[in-house]
Design a protein around this motif. Structure first.
Motif, mmCIF file in Angstrom:
data_model
loop_
_atom_site.group_PDB
_atom_site.id
_atom_site.type_symbol
_atom_site.label_atom_id
_atom_site.label_comp_id
_atom_site.label_asym_id
_atom_site.label_seq_id
_atom_site.Cartn_x
_atom_site.Cartn_y
_atom_site.Cartn_z
ATOM 1 N N THR A 36 -13.056 1.719 -1.420
ATOM 2 C CA THR A 36 -13.466 0.735 -0.415
ATOM 3 C C THR A 36 -14.444 -0.245 -1.052
ATOM 4 N N ALA A 96 -19.245 0.113 3.133
ATOM 5 C CA ALA A 96 -18.636 0.978 2.112
ATOM 6 C C ALA A 96 -19.687 1.883 1.483
ATOM 7 N N GLY A 125 -10.629 11.798 -1.174
ATOM 8 C CA GLY A 125 -11.205 12.796 -0.261
ATOM 9 C C GLY A 125 -12.534 12.358 0.315
ATOM 10 N N ILE A 126 -13.196 11.417 -0.324
ATOM 11 C CA ILE A 126 -14.478 10.896 0.177
ATOM 12 C C ILE A 126 -14.337 9.388 0.316
ATOM 13 N N PRO A 127 -14.403 8.839 1.530
ATOM 14 C CA PRO A 127 -14.254 7.386 1.673
ATOM 15 C C PRO A 127 -15.449 6.637 1.111
ATOM 16 N N GLY A 128 -15.180 5.524 0.488
ATOM 17 C CA GLY A 128 -16.272 4.695 -0.014
ATOM 18 C C GLY A 128 -16.034 4.189 -1.413
ATOM 19 N N LEU A 133 -19.981 5.884 1.721
ATOM 20 C CA LEU A 133 -20.075 6.684 0.496
ATOM 21 C C LEU A 133 -21.280 7.625 0.565
ATOM 22 N N PHE A 155 -10.967 -3.686 2.486
ATOM 23 C CA PHE A 155 -11.815 -2.608 3.002
ATOM 24 C C PHE A 155 -10.946 -1.484 3.600
ATOM 25 N N LEU A 182 -8.361 3.901 3.358
ATOM 26 C CA LEU A 182 -7.153 4.737 3.477
ATOM 27 C C LEU A 182 -6.796 5.386 2.136
ATOM 28 N N LEU A 237 -9.224 8.199 1.549
ATOM 29 C CA LEU A 237 -8.903 9.360 2.387
ATOM 30 C C LEU A 237 -7.692 10.117 1.851
ATOM 31 N N ARG A 238 -6.758 9.388 1.255
ATOM 32 C CA ARG A 238 -5.544 10.048 0.770
ATOM 33 C C ARG A 238 -5.740 10.677 -0.615
ATOM 34 N N TRP A 239 -6.419 9.976 -1.509
ATOM 35 C CA TRP A 239 -6.420 10.419 -2.903
ATOM 36 C C TRP A 239 -7.770 10.858 -3.458
ATOM 37 N N TRP A 250 0.842 -1.203 0.000
ATOM 38 C CA TRP A 250 0.000 0.000 0.000
ATOM 39 C C TRP A 250 0.876 1.253 0.000
#
Lengths: 155, 260
Positions: A70, B21, A64-67, B25, A52, A57, A60-62, A7
């Motif tokens: 994931t 997830a 800006g919105i998690p999901g 989102l 997941f 992560l 969050l890094r690239w 990662w």
């Protein structure tokens, strides 16, 4: 530890490329490598939650919105578990090269595709296609390592 | 039984991860706290990413330097050519002395090389054949050089090769100027390896070592092409004009290539 290093390496290369080129999803290739080469007794839960966590992560890094990643990572891992699990252990050595290649290609295709489908944008599509081209050497290299490992296991 | 249980567990965990997830989102874009988490995570990653940032800076710096260098090289070449042209024009308009040696280095840098493919013993001092022709943009009358000095000009051209008449040929005659005194004359060979400067008024202080170059008097050759130096007075005619022997700048007895 192996996945953490992958990662970080993927993140490192993305920073180095600075948007100039797309970096292959080394983290997902690492998960697939482990899923395919593991013993059946090890289970696959670690893969689901690693994908997941790695996805969150990365988002969050690239992104800006998690999901986004994931969701993509988990979908890929579930697919690999389902497809690889449906092959009997005796038949996993010979003739599975193409199948493993397709699974690896899917792992590079699906996670970055989700933010592009949802967010759209011309640059997104261009970058997405470029990533598929840049991913090919990494996929072929991993495929070679996986096939070698499977042969060793069979012996 | 164990296998089935494992499968069910995997599906359960997988579906939970998928729902989580999707949930993330759905809600995270509206959460203000997410920005702080993103910033925090970015700050934490700044440490392992630091070498990549440095490496990228070095790489980008090197690429920019390389691009700038190419650009500057092109610009310098353009300016050199322009400068040489302007100096020639200035000399023509004002009669100011400029030395052909100054232009020699510029021309040497921009010239192309041709190999001598034939120098017949019977016409040793008269002509040579080179391996460049029409396909290499060679045209009749084009001057050829060796070591930066004029040694002849193209007399005939075919597709892949050309013949050039040498400065030592008796039929080679071109207007020339003594750079130090601006006296004009005609340079001609004798067909036996010597070169002379004719029709220079006698008693004008012409000395050995003075530079001779082409003059711009309606000729095909550009002015200021260096030929050689005055080697000494050869003869003085009764009409008041002298002939001087010229020492060609290029060593005409040992050249295998020419520039054009």
């Amino acid at each position: 530890m192996f996945l953490v290093i992958l990662w970080l390496l993927q993140d490192f290369l993305t920073v180095f490329a600075g948007g100039g080129m797309q970096i292959p999803g080394l983290f997902m290739l690492g998960i697939i490598y482990r899923l395919i080469c593991k013993d059946d007794s090890d289970g696959s839960l670690w893969a689901i939650w690693s994908a997941f966590a790695g996805g969150i992560l990365w988002d969050l890094r690239w992104v800006g919105i998690p999901g986004f990643f994931t969701l993509g990572n988990v979908i890929v891992v579930m697919l690999v578990i389902k497809v690889w699990g449906s092959i009997p252990p005796q038949g996993r050595v010979s003739g599975t090269g193409l199948l493993i290649f397709i699974l690896m290609e899917v792992s590079q295709l699906v996670p970055p595709l989700i933010p592009i489908i949802i967010l759209g944008g011309d640059t997104g599509w261009t970058f997405f296609f470029l990533q598929q081209i840049y991913s090919l050497p990494a996929i072929l290299l991993t495929l070679r390592v996986v096939l070698k490992k499977l042969k060793e296991k069979a012996i | 039984m164990d296998n089935k249980q494992n499968n069910t567990r995997e599906w359960f965990h997988g579906l939970t991860a998928l729902i989580l997830a999707l949930f993330l989102l759905g809600i995270s874009s509206g959460l203000g706290v997410m920005k702080n988490i993103v910033d925090l995570w970015g700050a934490a990653l700044a440490v392992p990413e630091y070498p990549a940032v440095i490496m990228r800076e070095i790489f980008v710096g090197w690429r920019l330097w390389s691009r700038d260098k190419d650009f500057l090289d092109t610009e310098v070449k353009k300016l050199r050519d322009e400068n040489a042209l302007l100096r020639r024009e200035l000399a023509r308009l004002t009669g100011e002395k400029i030395y052909s040696d100054d232009l020699k280095s510029t021309r040497e840098k921009n010239s192309r090389t041709a190999r001598i493919t034939l120098r017949a013993p019977l016409s040793w001092w008269n002509e040579i054949r080179i391996d460049k022709g029409e396909s290499d943009n060679i045209t009749q009358g084009l001057p050829i050089f060796y070591e930066g000095y004029l040694i002849g000009r193209i007399s005939s051209v075919s597709l892949m090769s050309s013949w050039a008449e040498l400065i030592t040929s008796s039929s080679f005659m071109i207007p020339a100027v003594i750079e130090e005194t601006r006296e004009l004359g005609v340079v001609a060979g004798d067909g036996n390896g010597s070169v002379f400067l004719h029709y220079i008024p006698a008693g004008r202080g012409v000395k050995s070592g003075m530079r001779v170059s082409t003059a711009m008097i309606g000729e095909q050759l550009a002015p200021g092409l260096p030929i050689g130096k005055i080697a000494g007075e050869f003869s003085s005619a009764s009409e008041g004009y002298a002939t001087y022997k010229i020492q060609p700048g290029a060593e005409l007895s040992k050249f295998y290539t020419v520039n054009y």
